[in-house]
Design a protein around this motif. Structure first.
Motif, PDB file in Angstrom:
ATOM      1  N   ALA A 280       7.674 -39.341  44.381  1.00 28.22           N
ATOM      2  CA  ALA A 280       6.391 -39.359  45.089  1.00 28.22           C
ATOM      3  C   ALA A 280       6.072 -40.743  45.641  1.00 28.22           C
ATOM      4  N   VAL A 281       6.390 -41.782  44.880  1.00 29.76           N
ATOM      5  CA  VAL A 281       6.141 -43.153  45.335  1.00 29.76           C
ATOM      6  C   VAL A 281       7.003 -43.455  46.561  1.00 29.76           C
ATOM      7  N   ASP A 282       8.245 -42.963  46.557  1.00 29.53           N
ATOM      8  CA  ASP A 282       9.123 -43.140  47.726  1.00 29.53           C
ATOM      9  C   ASP A 282       8.537 -42.469  48.966  1.00 29.53           C
ATOM     10  N   VAL A 283       8.067 -41.225  48.806  1.00 26.21           N
ATOM     11  CA  VAL A 283       7.489 -40.513  49.945  1.00 26.21           C
ATOM     12  C   VAL A 283       6.244 -41.238  50.451  1.00 26.21           C
ATOM     13  N   ALA A 284       5.418 -41.720  49.534  1.00 27.63           N
ATOM     14  CA  ALA A 284       4.225 -42.471  49.940  1.00 27.63           C
ATOM     15  C   ALA A 284       4.606 -43.672  50.794  1.00 27.63           C
ATOM     16  N   ALA A 285       5.652 -44.376  50.384  1.00 23.44           N
ATOM     17  CA  ALA A 285       6.094 -45.548  51.149  1.00 23.44           C
ATOM     18  C   ALA A 285       6.561 -45.156  52.544  1.00 23.44           C
ATOM     19  N   ARG A 286       7.231 -44.011  52.652  1.00 21.11           N
ATOM     20  CA  ARG A 286       7.742 -43.554  53.951  1.00 21.11           C
ATOM     21  C   ARG A 286       6.632 -43.272  54.941  1.00 21.11           C
ATOM     22  N   VAL A 287       5.471 -42.874  54.446  1.00 20.82           N
ATOM     23  CA  VAL A 287       4.356 -42.591  55.359  1.00 20.82           C
ATOM     24  C   VAL A 287       3.381 -43.754  55.428  1.00 20.82           C
ATOM     25  N   GLY A 288       3.787 -44.905  54.887  1.00 22.30           N
ATOM     26  CA  GLY A 288       2.994 -46.114  55.059  1.00 22.30           C
ATOM     27  C   GLY A 288       2.026 -46.441  53.941  1.00 22.30           C
ATOM     28  N   ILE A 289       2.110 -45.723  52.816  1.00 26.50           N
ATOM     29  CA  ILE A 289       1.231 -46.028  51.680  1.00 26.50           C
ATOM     30  C   ILE A 289       2.018 -46.896  50.700  1.00 26.50           C
ATOM     31  N   LYS A 290       1.819 -48.181  50.773  1.00 24.80           N
ATOM     32  CA  LYS A 290       2.535 -49.117  49.912  1.00 24.80           C
ATOM     33  C   LYS A 290       1.755 -49.319  48.606  1.00 24.80           C
ATOM     34  N   ASN A 291       2.489 -49.425  47.524  1.00 26.14           N
ATOM     35  CA  ASN A 291       1.886 -49.640  46.206  1.00 26.14           C
ATOM     36  C   ASN A 291       0.764 -48.628  45.924  1.00 26.14           C
ATOM     37  N   PRO A 292       1.061 -47.325  46.004  1.00 24.85           N
ATOM     38  CA  PRO A 292       0.026 -46.299  45.847  1.00 24.85           C
ATOM     39  C   PRO A 292      -0.559 -46.277  44.438  1.00 24.85           C
ATOM     40  N   LYS A 293      -1.796 -45.833  44.368  1.00 29.68           N
ATOM     41  CA  LYS A 293      -2.476 -45.668  43.083  1.00 29.68           C
ATOM     42  C   LYS A 293      -2.176 -44.266  42.555  1.00 29.68           C
ATOM     43  N   VAL A 294      -1.639 -44.202  41.335  1.00 33.57           N
ATOM     44  CA  VAL A 294      -1.173 -42.933  40.756  1.00 33.57           C
ATOM     45  C   VAL A 294      -2.014 -42.577  39.536  1.00 33.57           C
ATOM     46  N   ALA A 295      -2.518 -41.361  39.511  1.00 30.23           N
ATOM     47  CA  ALA A 295      -3.269 -40.858  38.351  1.00 30.23           C
ATOM     48  C   ALA A 295      -2.478 -39.746  37.680  1.00 30.23           C
ATOM     49  N   ALA A 296      -2.262 -39.876  36.374  1.00 33.24           N
ATOM     50  CA  ALA A 296      -1.620 -38.815  35.593  1.00 33.24           C
ATOM     51  C   ALA A 296      -2.691 -37.813  35.187  1.00 33.24           C
ATOM     52  N   MET A 297      -2.618 -36.614  35.743  1.00 31.63           N
ATOM     53  CA  MET A 297      -3.663 -35.617  35.564  1.00 31.63           C
ATOM     54  C   MET A 297      -3.694 -35.019  34.158  1.00 31.63           C
ATOM     55  N   THR A 298      -4.872 -35.001  33.599  1.00 29.08           N
ATOM     56  CA  THR A 298      -5.134 -34.325  32.332  1.00 29.08           C
ATOM     57  C   THR A 298      -6.561 -33.770  32.397  1.00 29.08           C
ATOM     58  N   ALA A 299      -7.043 -33.203  31.289  1.00 27.13           N
ATOM     59  CA  ALA A 299      -8.407 -32.680  31.268  1.00 27.13           C
ATOM     60  C   ALA A 299      -9.418 -33.735  30.842  1.00 27.13           C
ATOM     61  N   ILE A 300      -8.931 -34.799  30.198  1.00 27.07           N
ATOM     62  CA  ILE A 300      -9.803 -35.838  29.654  1.00 27.07           C
ATOM     63  C   ILE A 300      -9.168 -37.212  29.874  1.00 27.07           C
TER      64      ILE A 300
END
Length: 307
Positions: free
Chosen positions: A161-181
């Motif tokens: 996902a980080v690679d794909v983000a870079a390909r569309v111009g989103i460098k150093n993206p902010k990533v959230a690991a989804m949970t309920a809490i």
């Protein structure tokens, strides 16, 4: 022009890629091909029943007999898939796309040890959404491939996902690991995995992004929610990538964005020899076109050795 359509401007039209479509006799698929040809983003190899393709093409006013299109007449669904994959392996095509057939029929051949396109790393889906009234794109992974990924699987999914983000111009993206809490609960495996991923990130083992978790959806995407819950995080309210714990969570979010928020989407499968467009048969022609564009951009980047 809105955010996702800017992908169309990133394509190198002087060095066109070729998209191989297995079982191309589908109205929205051929509409996407028609628009792709109008925008001059790719050439196409169409595998499947020729008469079926001709009938559908006539209904959408697509001329199948132009130099940018090659038709390979094949009656068998599975043979159409295998021949499309062969075109990838011999360099005739650069992107694989699923047409009117079940996902499992395509993936069976993609994962075939002799014929297939697997490289040994995990395959995962990355979807990019343009949600109305939001000021940036939002990436979601994985809503289609990995049912209940392990901790190590999640690391590989995140890298894709980080690679794909870079390909569309989103460098150093902010990533959230989804949970309920936002706290670790031993009874909730997703929170344990998110905490382990956070530890790996803090040790420098997860790179080229800003990572945090565990994190609930509202906190990940809403500054107001993160402030109300008093969550102090660089990612809270600003997530670029949502890393989901299971396919059920990803699938529900994916379809909610489309059906409730009227989002546009481009999605690809990463981790194979080439990008794979694996749309739902209910996806619109526009979303299929955007997915083709994303796959072409990814193909260009991979060939250039940028990732």
């Amino acid at each position: 022009m809105k955010y996702l359509h800017l992908l169309l401007n990133k394509i190198d039209r002087n060095n066109k890629k070729t998209v191989a479509i297995a079982q191309a006799a589908d109205e929205s698929v051929l509409l996407a091909v028609k628009h792709g040809l109008t925008l001059e983003i790719a050439n196409f190899r169409l595998y499947g029943n020729k008469s079926d393709m001709e009938e559908i093409a006539k209904s959408v006013s697509l001329d199948l007999y132009q130099k940018e299109i090659t038709i390979i007449n094949i009656e068998s669904e599975q043979l159409a898939v295998r021949e499309a994959i062969k075109s990838i392996n011999n360099g005739t095509a650069h992107v694989l796309m699923k047409g009117n057939l079940p996902t499992k029929s395509l993936l069976k051949s993609v994962l075939d040890k002799q014929l297939g396109l697997r490289l040994g790393t995990i395959l995962s889906q990355v979807a990019i959404f343009e949600v109305p009234n939001q000021e940036k794109l939002l990436l979601l992974t994985d809503a289609a491939m990995n049912i209940s990924p392990s901790l190590n699987d999640k690391i590989e999914i995140l890298k894709n996902a980080v690679d794909v983000a870079a390909r569309v111009g989103i460098k150093n993206p902010k990533v959230a690991a989804m949970t309920a809490i936002e706290t670790v609960n031993p009874s909730m495996q997703a929170t344990l995995d998110a905490a382990s991923l956070k530890e790996s990130y803090m040790r420098g083992e997860i790179k080229n992004c800003i990572f945090d978790g565990p994190m609930a959806f509202d906190v990940a995407v809403s500054r107001k929610a993160s402030e109300q819950k008093k969550i102090d995080s660089e990612v809270a309210g600003q997530a670029d990538i949502l890393l989901v714990p299971t396919i059920e969570v990803g699938n529900a979010l994916y379809k909610s964005f489309i059906y409730f928020a009227n989002a546009k989407v481009a999605s690809i499968i990463c981790g194979a020899k080439v990008p794979i467009v694996l749309p739902s048969r209910s996806d619109t022609a526009e979303n299929k076109l955007l997915s083709i564009a994303l796959a072409i951009i990814s193909s260009e980047e991979e060939q250039n050795g940028n990732f």
